[in-house]
Design an enzyme around this catalytic site. Sequence first.
Site, PDB file in Angstrom:
ATOM      1  CD  GLU A  63      -3.104  -0.945   2.173  1.00 28.40           C
ATOM      2  OE1 GLU A  63      -3.045  -0.021   2.994  1.00 28.40           O
ATOM      3  OE2 GLU A  63      -4.048  -1.754   2.129  1.00 28.40           O
ATOM      4  CD  GLU A  77      -3.781  -6.005   4.068  1.00 26.99           C
ATOM      5  OE1 GLU A  77      -4.663  -5.211   4.453  1.00 26.99           O
ATOM      6  OE2 GLU A  77      -2.565  -5.767   4.156  1.00 26.99           O
TER       7      GLU A  77
HETATM    8  C1  NOJ Z   1      -4.374  -2.378   5.159  1.00 27.34           C
HETATM    9  C2  NOJ Z   1      -3.025  -2.605   5.748  1.00 27.34           C
HETATM   10  O1  NOJ Z   1      -2.142  -3.213   4.872  1.00 27.34           O
HETATM   11  C3  NOJ Z   1      -3.061  -3.300   7.099  1.00 27.34           C
HETATM   12  O2  NOJ Z   1      -1.847  -3.073   7.711  1.00 27.34           O
HETATM   13  C4  NOJ Z   1      -4.248  -2.801   7.875  1.00 27.34           C
HETATM   14  O3  NOJ Z   1      -4.241  -3.255   9.200  1.00 27.34           O
HETATM   15  C5  NOJ Z   1      -5.505  -3.262   7.183  1.00 27.34           C
HETATM   16  N1  NOJ Z   1      -5.526  -2.770   5.814  1.00 27.34           N
HETATM   17  C6  NOJ Z   1      -6.798  -2.797   7.854  1.00 27.34           C
HETATM   18  O4  NOJ Z   1      -6.858  -1.430   7.862  1.00 27.34           O
END
Ligand code: NOJ
Length: 457
Positions: A163, A355
């Site tokens: 990200e 994710e």
């Molecule tokens: C994106 C991130 O990569 C992760 O670190 C985060 O905890 C989750 N989404 C939830 O926000």
Amino acid sequence: MPFPKDFLWGASSAAYQVEGAYLEDGKKESIWDHFSHEPGRIVHGETGDIACDHYHRWREDVALMKKIGLKSYRFSISWARVLPDGIGRVNEKGLQFYSDLVDALLEAGIEPMVTLYHWDLPQALYEQGGWKNPDSPKWFEAYARVVARRLSDRVKRWITFNEPQMFIGLGLQIGAMAPFEQNDEDTVLRISRHFYLAHGRAVSALRQEGKQPLMIGMAPTGDVPLPRSNSPEDVEAARKASFAVLPGAYTLGNSWWADPIFLGRFSSEAEALFGNRLPRFTREEWDMIAQPLDFYGFNVYQGAVSYPAPQDGYQEDAYQGSPKTTLDWNVTPEVMYYAPKFFYERYGKPIMITENGMAGMDWVSLDGHVHDMQRIDFLHRYLLSLGKAIEDGVPVLGYHHWSIMDNLEWSRGYDPRFGLIYVDYRTQKRTLKDSAAWYARVIQTNGENLYAHEHDE
Ligand code: NOJ
């Protein structure tokens, strides 16, 4: 059944969010270690000093993953654990930790997937300018080399960055994440330049050092506005908005990061917005930045609102009383259909869901179990959408639930619980939530049980 035989049913985590042991065995501070100790950065003054103590409890955690039947586990390496000063001296104990973890995973029948950078830049490098320093791509390459030399005999799947939207957009432009900086546009453009080069150099390093043919990708997130209806016009409008380069918000979008890496150029919108202020690269640099990757990783949570925000007080996907998670994120399963479709159609790479999940108000019930029915329903709906994308011809390699266990949700602290495993932070006791048992069934049946409810009607 849409899910292919070798589909990677997995779950994810990230070093700073779960490991703890923040100064142990030679590790030094990362920017998150550093800034979380400043008052007001994380709610309740919480930190990742101990987190889920995964650094000490990883054997138990791998045993729980095995119980769920995971086929893949995505985790990140703490750069400052492996190279405490970011460059130079390698910390053998840090590397050993990851090497042991990989062995245990493989023994449990779980494929490891390594993310090199999940936001925890070594503080020592930050003090030399961090991603603003023109040497940062070389630092990242050297780090990638060290990790690849040690783990690539056993780890096949790699992710360079998690990200950029968040660690650059929120961290270095908007100032809502470590290192909490608000930089001007020229600086953000310079940081972007270093990002593309760092990614390209790391891919080269991984390919050169790889002790087997590696599968390499990236794990971006980014706004995917949903179409108002499935009419071709609305779908086209949503697609266009999904790849927009918006003044002031371009770092939060998709194409700013992905076009140079997957298409080897900036979009015409980016050209129009920045003209000759865009980062310039030599032919060789472009070739390195855009060298072919093996999949398009994506972290997907909720459909985005289209810009400009509507005036009726609700985002496009919300309405009075619409379903939301405890972080107030909209529950919009259709995004799990459109995101893979849009990304596959633009970039032509198989999709890896790196994710997806939701923050819930989970607690341990009197009967000792965690009854997270909402997560089960969320997962069910999102996976059905993913199945639909596969049925429509999108190649999807795997799905990784965020997260394997409750953990530190960055500046939001430990209140939002995203895990399949509940963690009592006072005792570090783990409890498999009901969703873990349900997901285990999904994995066992390779997704078949997702469709069982259709026969009940
Ligand atoms: C994106 C991130 O990569 C992760 O670190 C985060 O905890 C989750 N989404 C939830 O926000």
